[in-house]
Design a protein around this motif. Structure first.
Motif, PDB file in Angstrom:
ATOM      1  N   ALA A  99       0.282  -0.917   0.055  1.00  9.45           N
ATOM      2  CA  ALA A  99      -0.355   0.523   0.050  1.00  9.45           C
ATOM      3  C   ALA A  99       0.723   1.676   0.113  1.00  9.45           C
ATOM      4  O   ALA A  99       0.610   2.923  -0.654  1.00  9.45           O
ATOM      5  CB  ALA A  99      -1.009  -0.134   1.176  1.00  9.45           C
ATOM      6  N   ASP A 100       1.811   1.036   1.011  1.00  9.62           N
ATOM      7  CA  ASP A 100       2.672   2.760   0.463  1.00  9.62           C
ATOM      8  C   ASP A 100       3.601   2.363  -0.599  1.00  9.62           C
ATOM      9  O   ASP A 100       3.535   3.185  -1.518  1.00  9.62           O
ATOM     10  CB  ASP A 100       4.416   2.260   2.132  1.00  9.62           C
ATOM     11  CG  ASP A 100       3.710   1.998   3.572  1.00  9.62           C
ATOM     12  OD1 ASP A 100       3.056   2.737   3.723  1.00  9.62           O
ATOM     13  OD2 ASP A 100       4.395   1.323   3.718  1.00  9.62           O
ATOM     14  N   ALA A 101       3.697   1.673  -1.837  1.00 15.54           N
ATOM     15  CA  ALA A 101       4.462   1.486  -2.705  1.00 15.54           C
ATOM     16  C   ALA A 101       3.469   2.360  -3.676  1.00 15.54           C
ATOM     17  O   ALA A 101       3.380   2.962  -4.628  1.00 15.54           O
ATOM     18  CB  ALA A 101       5.008   0.473  -3.445  1.00 15.54           C
ATOM     19  N   ARG A 102       1.746   1.631  -3.113  1.00 17.15           N
ATOM     20  CA  ARG A 102       0.689   2.306  -4.135  1.00 17.15           C
ATOM     21  C   ARG A 102       0.629   3.621  -4.102  1.00 17.15           C
ATOM     22  O   ARG A 102      -0.344   4.360  -4.344  1.00 17.15           O
ATOM     23  CB  ARG A 102      -0.309   1.793  -4.336  1.00 17.15           C
ATOM     24  CG  ARG A 102      -0.108   0.025  -4.509  1.00 17.15           C
ATOM     25  CD  ARG A 102      -1.530  -0.325  -5.026  1.00 17.15           C
ATOM     26  NE  ARG A 102      -2.409  -0.936  -4.079  1.00 17.15           N
ATOM     27  CZ  ARG A 102      -2.335  -1.204  -2.983  1.00 17.15           C
ATOM     28  NH1 ARG A 102      -2.122  -2.639  -3.221  1.00 17.15           N
ATOM     29  NH2 ARG A 102      -3.510  -0.910  -2.269  1.00 17.15           N
ATOM     30  N   GLY A 103       0.952   4.223  -2.500  1.00 19.87           N
ATOM     31  CA  GLY A 103       0.734   5.534  -2.284  1.00 19.87           C
ATOM     32  C   GLY A 103      -0.272   5.770  -1.216  1.00 19.87           C
ATOM     33  O   GLY A 103      -1.323   6.607  -1.698  1.00 19.87           O
ATOM     34  N   LYS A 116     -11.973   2.883   1.447  1.00 17.63           N
ATOM     35  CA  LYS A 116     -10.744   2.269   1.039  1.00 17.63           C
ATOM     36  C   LYS A 116      -9.458   1.894   1.776  1.00 17.63           C
ATOM     37  O   LYS A 116      -8.913   1.075   1.490  1.00 17.63           O
ATOM     38  CB  LYS A 116     -10.254   2.892  -0.588  1.00 17.63           C
ATOM     39  CG  LYS A 116     -11.854   3.252  -1.650  1.00 17.63           C
ATOM     40  CD  LYS A 116     -11.900   3.396  -3.364  1.00 17.63           C
ATOM     41  CE  LYS A 116     -13.137   3.851  -3.745  1.00 17.63           C
ATOM     42  NZ  LYS A 116     -12.695   4.495  -5.041  1.00 17.63           N
ATOM     43  N   ILE A 117      -9.326   3.040   2.343  1.00 16.88           N
ATOM     44  CA  ILE A 117      -7.862   3.324   2.928  1.00 16.88           C
ATOM     45  C   ILE A 117      -7.915   2.335   4.084  1.00 16.88           C
ATOM     46  O   ILE A 117      -6.446   1.275   4.118  1.00 16.88           O
ATOM     47  CB  ILE A 117      -7.169   4.541   3.547  1.00 16.88           C
ATOM     48  CG1 ILE A 117      -7.378   5.360   2.231  1.00 16.88           C
ATOM     49  CG2 ILE A 117      -6.460   4.562   4.272  1.00 16.88           C
ATOM     50  CD1 ILE A 117      -7.255   7.352   2.751  1.00 16.88           C
ATOM     51  N   TRP A 118      -9.043   1.862   4.174  1.00 14.90           N
ATOM     52  CA  TRP A 118      -9.158   1.215   5.152  1.00 14.90           C
ATOM     53  C   TRP A 118      -8.992   0.125   4.668  1.00 14.90           C
ATOM     54  O   TRP A 118      -8.399  -0.952   5.687  1.00 14.90           O
ATOM     55  CB  TRP A 118     -10.505   1.337   6.394  1.00 14.90           C
ATOM     56  CG  TRP A 118     -11.203   0.516   7.234  1.00 14.90           C
ATOM     57  CD1 TRP A 118     -11.527  -0.764   6.855  1.00 14.90           C
ATOM     58  CD2 TRP A 118     -10.789   0.803   8.944  1.00 14.90           C
ATOM     59  NE1 TRP A 118     -11.907  -1.263   8.252  1.00 14.90           N
ATOM     60  CE2 TRP A 118     -11.347  -0.673   9.139  1.00 14.90           C
ATOM     61  CE3 TRP A 118      -9.660   1.138   9.678  1.00 14.90           C
ATOM     62  CZ2 TRP A 118     -11.183  -1.132  10.675  1.00 14.90           C
ATOM     63  CZ3 TRP A 118     -10.180   0.922  10.317  1.00 14.90           C
ATOM     64  CH2 TRP A 118     -10.494  -0.154  11.585  1.00 14.90           C
ATOM     65  N   ASP A 119      -9.572  -1.054   4.131  1.00 19.85           N
ATOM     66  CA  ASP A 119      -9.879  -2.055   3.708  1.00 19.85           C
ATOM     67  C   ASP A 119      -8.482  -2.309   2.517  1.00 19.85           C
ATOM     68  O   ASP A 119      -7.113  -2.829   2.714  1.00 19.85           O
ATOM     69  CB  ASP A 119     -10.813  -2.404   2.105  1.00 19.85           C
ATOM     70  CG  ASP A 119     -11.899  -1.790   2.922  1.00 19.85           C
ATOM     71  OD1 ASP A 119     -12.227  -2.534   3.931  1.00 19.85           O
ATOM     72  OD2 ASP A 119     -12.887  -1.713   2.212  1.00 19.85           O
ATOM     73  N   ALA A 120      -7.630  -1.118   2.307  1.00 17.38           N
ATOM     74  CA  ALA A 120      -6.294  -1.671   1.456  1.00 17.38           C
ATOM     75  C   ALA A 120      -5.320  -1.962   2.394  1.00 17.38           C
ATOM     76  O   ALA A 120      -4.778  -2.471   2.074  1.00 17.38           O
ATOM     77  CB  ALA A 120      -5.957  -0.839   0.341  1.00 17.38           C
ATOM     78  N   ARG A 121      -5.470  -1.277   3.702  1.00 15.11           N
ATOM     79  CA  ARG A 121      -4.395  -1.272   4.521  1.00 15.11           C
ATOM     80  C   ARG A 121      -4.551  -2.464   5.689  1.00 15.11           C
ATOM     81  O   ARG A 121      -4.112  -3.224   6.026  1.00 15.11           O
ATOM     82  CB  ARG A 121      -4.473   0.211   5.506  1.00 15.11           C
ATOM     83  CG  ARG A 121      -4.184   1.392   5.020  1.00 15.11           C
ATOM     84  CD  ARG A 121      -2.406   1.716   4.788  1.00 15.11           C
ATOM     85  NE  ARG A 121      -1.654   2.386   3.872  1.00 15.11           N
ATOM     86  CZ  ARG A 121      -0.252   1.968   3.793  1.00 15.11           C
ATOM     87  NH1 ARG A 121       0.297   1.373   4.274  1.00 15.11           N
ATOM     88  NH2 ARG A 121       0.103   3.688   3.412  1.00 15.11           N
ATOM     89  N   GLN A 122      -5.895  -3.394   5.461  1.00 15.47           N
ATOM     90  CA  GLN A 122      -6.470  -4.502   6.334  1.00 15.47           C
ATOM     91  C   GLN A 122      -6.518  -4.091   8.035  1.00 15.47           C
ATOM     92  O   GLN A 122      -6.188  -4.783   8.879  1.00 15.47           O
ATOM     93  CB  GLN A 122      -5.631  -5.381   5.850  1.00 15.47           C
ATOM     94  CG  GLN A 122      -5.830  -5.977   4.335  1.00 15.47           C
ATOM     95  CD  GLN A 122      -4.973  -6.656   4.336  1.00 15.47           C
ATOM     96  OE1 GLN A 122      -4.535  -7.910   5.316  1.00 15.47           O
ATOM     97  NE2 GLN A 122      -4.480  -7.036   2.812  1.00 15.47           N
ATOM     98  N   TYR A 123      -6.879  -2.790   8.336  1.00 15.42           N
ATOM     99  CA  TYR A 123      -7.043  -2.253   9.176  1.00 15.42           C
ATOM    100  C   TYR A 123      -8.034  -2.483   9.974  1.00 15.42           C
ATOM    101  O   TYR A 123      -7.692  -3.189  11.009  1.00 15.42           O
ATOM    102  CB  TYR A 123      -7.333  -0.406   9.544  1.00 15.42           C
ATOM    103  CG  TYR A 123      -5.715  -0.147   8.754  1.00 15.42           C
ATOM    104  CD1 TYR A 123      -4.835  -0.911   9.565  1.00 15.42           C
ATOM    105  CD2 TYR A 123      -6.529   1.122   8.492  1.00 15.42           C
ATOM    106  CE1 TYR A 123      -3.678   0.553   8.938  1.00 15.42           C
ATOM    107  CE2 TYR A 123      -5.485   1.638   8.698  1.00 15.42           C
ATOM    108  CZ  TYR A 123      -3.634   2.140   8.543  1.00 15.42           C
ATOM    109  OH  TYR A 123      -2.527   2.401   8.249  1.00 15.42           O
ATOM    110  N   GLY A 124      -8.959  -3.293   9.053  1.00 12.72           N
ATOM    111  CA  GLY A 124      -9.687  -4.633   9.811  1.00 12.72           C
ATOM    112  C   GLY A 124      -9.767  -5.697  10.353  1.00 12.72           C
ATOM    113  O   GLY A 124      -9.381  -6.307  11.679  1.00 12.72           O
TER     114      GLY A 124
END
Length: 315
Positions: A99-103, A116-124
Protein backbone atom coordinates in the motif's frame (compact mmCIF):
# COMPACT_ATOMS: atom_id res chain seq x y z
CA UNK A 1 -3.22 -11.65 3.94
CA UNK A 2 -3.55 -13.86 7.03
CA UNK A 3 -4.62 -17.44 6.30
CA UNK A 4 -8.33 -17.83 5.63
CA UNK A 5 -9.02 -20.19 8.54
CA UNK A 6 -7.54 -17.79 11.06
CA UNK A 7 -9.41 -14.87 9.51
CA UNK A 8 -12.66 -16.83 9.82
CA UNK A 9 -11.88 -17.62 13.45
CA UNK A 10 -11.30 -13.93 14.13
CA UNK A 11 -14.48 -12.92 12.32
CA UNK A 12 -16.58 -15.44 14.24
CA UNK A 13 -15.00 -14.35 17.52
CA UNK A 14 -15.64 -10.68 16.74
CA UNK A 15 -19.26 -11.40 15.80
CA UNK A 16 -19.80 -13.37 19.02
CA UNK A 17 -18.37 -10.65 21.23
CA UNK A 18 -19.70 -7.22 22.14
CA UNK A 19 -16.80 -5.25 23.63
CA UNK A 20 -17.53 -1.92 25.24
CA UNK A 21 -15.91 1.26 23.95
CA UNK A 22 -15.93 4.36 26.15
CA UNK A 23 -15.62 7.52 24.06
CA UNK A 24 -16.46 11.22 24.16
CA UNK A 25 -14.81 14.59 24.64
CA UNK A 26 -11.63 14.64 26.72
CA UNK A 27 -12.26 15.65 30.36
CA UNK A 28 -15.88 14.49 30.19
CA UNK A 29 -15.62 11.57 32.61
CA UNK A 30 -14.42 8.77 30.33
CA UNK A 31 -11.79 7.57 32.83
CA UNK A 32 -14.34 7.40 35.63
CA UNK A 33 -16.83 5.52 33.47
CA UNK A 34 -14.16 3.12 32.23
CA UNK A 35 -13.21 2.34 35.81
CA UNK A 36 -16.80 1.71 36.88
CA UNK A 37 -17.43 -0.64 33.95
CA UNK A 38 -14.15 -2.54 34.27
CA UNK A 39 -14.78 -3.09 37.99
CA UNK A 40 -17.63 -5.43 37.05
CA UNK A 41 -16.78 -9.09 37.60
CA UNK A 42 -17.78 -9.96 34.02
CA UNK A 43 -14.94 -7.87 32.60
CA UNK A 44 -11.28 -8.60 32.00
CA UNK A 45 -8.65 -7.50 34.51
CA UNK A 46 -7.65 -3.96 33.55
CA UNK A 47 -5.72 -3.07 36.70
CA UNK A 48 -2.54 -2.73 34.62
CA UNK A 49 -4.10 -1.73 31.29
CA UNK A 50 -6.12 1.35 32.15
CA UNK A 51 -4.65 3.37 29.33
CA UNK A 52 -5.86 4.89 26.08
CA UNK A 53 -4.69 2.81 23.14
CA UNK A 54 -5.68 5.07 20.18
CA UNK A 55 -5.69 1.80 18.24
CA UNK A 56 -8.55 2.85 15.95
CA UNK A 57 -7.18 6.34 15.38
CA UNK A 58 -3.61 5.11 14.72
CA UNK A 59 -3.79 1.41 13.77
CA UNK A 60 -0.52 1.61 11.83
CA UNK A 61 1.34 1.73 15.15
CA UNK A 62 0.40 -1.92 15.63
CA UNK A 63 2.55 -2.76 12.60
CA UNK A 64 5.69 -1.35 14.18
CA UNK A 65 8.22 -2.90 16.53
CA UNK A 66 8.09 -1.90 20.19
CA UNK A 67 8.30 1.87 20.51
CA UNK A 68 6.99 4.61 22.83
CA UNK A 69 4.09 5.32 20.47
CA UNK A 70 2.60 1.83 20.79
CA UNK A 71 3.36 1.27 24.48
CA UNK A 72 -0.30 1.46 25.49
CA UNK A 73 -1.26 -1.04 22.80
CA UNK A 74 1.43 -3.40 24.05
CA UNK A 75 -0.06 -3.25 27.55
CA UNK A 76 -3.29 -4.66 26.18
CA UNK A 77 -1.60 -7.41 24.18
CA UNK A 78 0.92 -8.10 26.92
CA UNK A 79 4.63 -7.51 26.53
CA UNK A 80 5.35 -11.25 26.48
CA UNK A 81 2.81 -11.72 23.68
CA UNK A 82 3.91 -8.84 21.46
CA UNK A 83 6.34 -10.92 19.39
CA UNK A 84 3.68 -13.59 18.77
CA UNK A 85 1.22 -10.88 17.77
CA UNK A 86 3.76 -9.36 15.38
CA UNK A 87 4.42 -12.76 13.81
CA UNK A 88 0.71 -13.33 13.27
CA UNK A 89 0.22 -10.01 11.44
CA UNK A 90 3.20 -10.29 9.08
CA UNK A 91 0.93 -10.76 6.04
CA UNK A 92 -0.79 -7.49 6.98
CA UNK A 93 2.60 -5.81 7.41
CA UNK A 94 3.47 -6.92 3.86
CA UNK A 95 0.12 -5.67 2.55
CA UNK A 96 0.89 -2.29 4.07
CA UNK A 97 4.29 -2.21 2.37
CA UNK A 98 2.49 -2.72 -0.94
CA UNK A 99 0.00 0.00 0.00
CA UNK A 100 2.93 2.32 0.72
CA UNK A 101 4.34 1.59 -2.74
CA UNK A 102 0.98 2.50 -4.29
CA UNK A 103 0.85 5.75 -2.38
CA UNK A 104 -2.13 4.78 -0.21
CA UNK A 105 -2.33 7.17 2.77
CA UNK A 106 -1.61 5.73 6.20
CA UNK A 107 -4.25 7.83 7.95
CA UNK A 108 -7.88 7.26 7.04
CA UNK A 109 -9.74 9.74 9.27
CA UNK A 110 -11.09 12.75 7.35
CA UNK A 111 -9.90 11.25 4.06
CA UNK A 112 -12.23 11.27 1.04
CA UNK A 113 -11.43 7.60 0.33
CA UNK A 114 -11.73 6.60 4.00
CA UNK A 115 -13.31 3.11 3.43
CA UNK A 116 -10.89 2.29 0.60
CA UNK A 117 -7.88 3.21 2.73
CA UNK A 118 -9.25 1.14 5.61
CA UNK A 119 -9.65 -1.90 3.36
CA UNK A 120 -6.37 -1.47 1.47
CA UNK A 121 -4.46 -1.25 4.74
CA UNK A 122 -6.37 -4.24 6.15
CA UNK A 123 -6.94 -2.34 9.36
CA UNK A 124 -10.06 -4.40 10.13
CA UNK A 125 -8.26 -7.78 10.35
CA UNK A 126 -5.37 -6.02 12.09
CA UNK A 127 -7.59 -4.68 14.88
CA UNK A 128 -9.48 -7.95 15.24
CA UNK A 129 -6.12 -9.66 15.77
CA UNK A 130 -5.10 -6.99 18.26
CA UNK A 131 -8.23 -7.34 20.36
CA UNK A 132 -8.14 -11.13 20.15
CA UNK A 133 -4.63 -11.16 21.62
CA UNK A 134 -5.70 -8.56 24.21
CA UNK A 135 -8.72 -10.66 25.16
CA UNK A 136 -6.50 -13.70 25.70
CA UNK A 137 -3.96 -11.69 27.67
CA UNK A 138 -6.48 -9.98 29.95
CA UNK A 139 -8.45 -13.00 31.03
CA UNK A 140 -10.90 -13.95 28.24
CA UNK A 141 -13.79 -12.02 29.76
CA UNK A 142 -15.67 -8.99 28.45
CA UNK A 143 -13.45 -6.34 26.91
CA UNK A 144 -13.70 -2.60 27.49
CA UNK A 145 -11.46 0.05 25.94
CA UNK A 146 -11.38 3.76 26.66
CA UNK A 147 -10.00 6.28 24.21
CA UNK A 148 -12.08 9.49 24.02
CA UNK A 149 -10.89 10.25 20.48
CA UNK A 150 -12.34 6.97 19.20
CA UNK A 151 -15.64 8.82 18.96
CA UNK A 152 -14.38 9.74 15.47
CA UNK A 153 -13.86 6.09 14.55
CA UNK A 154 -17.30 4.67 15.29
CA UNK A 155 -17.84 3.35 11.72
CA UNK A 156 -14.59 1.41 12.01
CA UNK A 157 -15.43 0.14 15.51
CA UNK A 158 -18.68 -1.29 14.19
CA UNK A 159 -16.82 -2.66 11.18
CA UNK A 160 -14.55 -4.68 13.46
CA UNK A 161 -17.20 -5.54 16.06
CA UNK A 162 -20.75 -5.39 14.61
CA UNK A 163 -22.24 -5.86 18.09
CA UNK A 164 -19.98 -3.41 19.92
CA UNK A 165 -21.55 -1.40 22.73
CA UNK A 166 -20.47 2.25 22.75
CA UNK A 167 -20.76 4.49 25.81
CA UNK A 168 -20.48 8.19 25.01
CA UNK A 169 -19.64 10.49 27.91
CA UNK A 170 -21.07 13.99 27.76
CA UNK A 171 -20.62 16.91 30.10
CA UNK A 172 -21.58 20.55 30.14
CA UNK A 173 -19.27 22.19 27.55
CA UNK A 174 -18.37 24.97 29.99
CA UNK A 175 -17.20 22.41 32.54
CA UNK A 176 -15.18 20.52 29.94
CA UNK A 177 -13.29 23.62 28.84
CA UNK A 178 -12.80 24.80 32.44
CA UNK A 179 -11.48 21.34 33.34
CA UNK A 180 -8.98 21.51 30.47
CA UNK A 181 -7.75 24.93 31.56
CA UNK A 182 -7.56 23.92 35.21
CA UNK A 183 -5.48 20.88 34.31
CA UNK A 184 -3.25 22.99 32.03
CA UNK A 185 -2.59 25.45 34.87
CA UNK A 186 -1.74 22.57 37.18
CA UNK A 187 0.74 21.07 34.68
CA UNK A 188 2.46 24.46 34.31
CA UNK A 189 2.55 24.85 38.09
CA UNK A 190 4.24 21.45 38.32
CA UNK A 191 7.01 22.70 36.03
CA UNK A 192 5.90 21.70 32.53
CA UNK A 193 6.77 24.35 29.96
CA UNK A 194 3.50 26.03 28.98
CA UNK A 195 4.61 25.81 25.32
CA UNK A 196 5.31 22.08 25.58
CA UNK A 197 3.62 20.06 22.84
CA UNK A 198 2.51 17.41 25.32
CA UNK A 199 0.03 19.72 27.08
CA UNK A 200 -1.32 21.76 24.17
CA UNK A 201 -4.39 19.52 24.00
CA UNK A 202 -5.32 21.21 27.28
CA UNK A 203 -4.87 24.72 25.89
CA UNK A 204 -6.91 24.90 22.69
CA UNK A 205 -8.63 28.05 21.38
CA UNK A 206 -12.33 28.33 22.20
CA UNK A 207 -13.27 27.92 18.53
CA UNK A 208 -11.55 24.53 18.46
CA UNK A 209 -13.54 23.33 21.46
CA UNK A 210 -16.83 24.50 19.98
CA UNK A 211 -16.06 22.79 16.67
CA UNK A 212 -15.19 19.56 18.52
CA UNK A 213 -18.47 19.63 20.43
CA UNK A 214 -20.47 20.15 17.24
CA UNK A 215 -18.64 17.33 15.49
CA UNK A 216 -19.11 14.89 18.36
CA UNK A 217 -22.78 15.78 18.72
CA UNK A 218 -23.33 15.21 14.99
CA UNK A 219 -21.55 11.85 15.15
CA UNK A 220 -23.65 10.66 18.08
CA UNK A 221 -26.92 11.77 16.49
CA UNK A 222 -26.00 10.03 13.24
CA UNK A 223 -25.25 6.68 14.86
CA UNK A 224 -28.34 6.80 17.07
CA UNK A 225 -30.45 7.33 13.95
CA UNK A 226 -28.62 4.38 12.36
CA UNK A 227 -29.80 2.22 15.26
CA UNK A 228 -26.34 1.46 16.58
CA UNK A 229 -25.69 0.14 20.10
CA UNK A 230 -24.83 3.50 21.59
CA UNK A 231 -25.69 4.97 24.98
CA UNK A 232 -25.05 8.56 26.04
CA UNK A 233 -23.89 8.86 29.66
CA UNK A 234 -24.04 12.41 31.09
CA UNK A 235 -21.26 13.11 33.57
CA UNK A 236 -23.70 14.62 36.06
CA UNK A 237 -25.78 11.42 36.09
CA UNK A 238 -22.68 9.29 36.66
CA UNK A 239 -21.40 11.40 39.55
CA UNK A 240 -24.68 12.35 41.23
CA UNK A 241 -26.70 9.18 40.67
CA UNK A 242 -23.96 6.58 40.32
CA UNK A 243 -25.85 3.48 41.44
CA UNK A 244 -28.89 3.95 39.20
CA UNK A 245 -26.74 5.11 36.28
CA UNK A 246 -24.42 2.10 36.45
CA UNK A 247 -27.36 -0.27 36.71
CA UNK A 248 -28.77 1.24 33.51
CA UNK A 249 -25.38 0.97 31.82
CA UNK A 250 -24.99 -2.70 32.70
CA UNK A 251 -28.49 -3.38 31.44
CA UNK A 252 -27.50 -1.74 28.14
CA UNK A 253 -24.27 -3.75 28.00
CA UNK A 254 -26.14 -6.96 28.72
CA UNK A 255 -24.56 -8.09 31.99
CA UNK A 256 -26.24 -8.50 35.33
CA UNK A 257 -25.53 -5.57 37.60
CA UNK A 258 -23.30 -6.34 40.57
CA UNK A 259 -22.96 -2.71 41.63
CA UNK A 260 -22.46 -2.16 45.35
CA UNK A 261 -20.50 1.02 45.82
CA UNK A 262 -20.15 0.59 49.57
CA UNK A 263 -18.47 -2.80 49.20
CA UNK A 264 -16.55 -1.82 46.08
CA UNK A 265 -14.75 1.01 47.86
CA UNK A 266 -14.59 -0.41 51.38
CA UNK A 267 -11.35 -0.62 53.35
CA UNK A 268 -10.99 -4.33 52.62
CA UNK A 269 -11.86 -4.08 48.94
CA UNK A 270 -10.25 -6.73 46.77
CA UNK A 271 -10.03 -4.77 43.53
CA UNK A 272 -6.54 -3.41 42.78
CA UNK A 273 -5.99 0.26 43.54
CA UNK A 274 -5.38 2.55 40.59
CA UNK A 275 -2.09 4.37 41.06
CA UNK A 276 -2.31 6.47 37.88
CA UNK A 277 -5.34 8.43 39.13
CA UNK A 278 -6.10 8.13 42.88
CA UNK A 279 -9.53 9.74 42.41
CA UNK A 280 -10.64 6.58 40.63
CA UNK A 281 -10.23 4.69 43.91
CA UNK A 282 -13.13 6.70 45.35
CA UNK A 283 -16.85 6.30 44.68
CA UNK A 284 -18.21 8.57 41.92
CA UNK A 285 -19.10 11.92 43.41
CA UNK A 286 -20.13 15.38 42.21
CA UNK A 287 -17.13 17.29 40.91
CA UNK A 288 -18.11 20.93 40.65
CA UNK A 289 -15.67 23.30 39.03
CA UNK A 290 -15.56 27.09 39.29
CA UNK A 291 -16.32 27.87 35.67
CA UNK A 292 -16.03 31.62 36.14
CA UNK A 293 -12.38 31.20 37.13
CA UNK A 294 -11.53 29.83 33.69
CA UNK A 295 -14.02 31.33 31.21
CA UNK A 296 -15.00 34.95 30.69
CA UNK A 297 -18.52 36.26 30.03
CA UNK A 298 -18.07 36.43 26.27
CA UNK A 299 -16.93 32.81 26.14
CA UNK A 300 -19.84 31.70 28.33
CA UNK A 301 -22.27 33.50 26.02
CA UNK A 302 -20.87 31.73 22.97
CA UNK A 303 -21.04 28.36 24.73
CA UNK A 304 -24.63 28.99 25.80
CA UNK A 305 -25.56 29.71 22.19
CA UNK A 306 -23.89 26.48 21.07
CA UNK A 307 -25.75 24.44 23.68
CA UNK A 308 -29.04 25.43 22.08
CA UNK A 309 -28.10 23.15 19.18
CA UNK A 310 -26.62 20.26 21.18
CA UNK A 311 -28.39 17.21 22.54
CA UNK A 312 -29.88 17.76 26.00
CA UNK A 313 -27.43 15.23 27.43
CA UNK A 314 -24.67 17.85 27.26
CA UNK A 315 -26.40 20.00 29.89
Amino acid sequence: MQDSLYLKLLENWANDNAPVFVVGPERSGTSLLFQQVSNHSAFCDFSEATVETFCFNKPWLLLQDSCPENYEMRLYVGQKNWEAFQNKIQPIVEANRLADARGVPTEYLYQEDRPKIWDARQYGPLLRTFFYFAWQNLGKRCLVEKTPAHIRSLPEIYNVFPNAKVLVCTRDPSEIIASHRKRFAKEVELGVDRESHQIQWLNKPLDDYLADFREIDDIVRHHIVQGRNILVVPYSELTEHALDTMQSIFEFIGVESDVNLNEQYSEDKTRPAQLWDPLLNLPPQPNKIDISAYLNKEELTRIKKLKEHLNDAWS
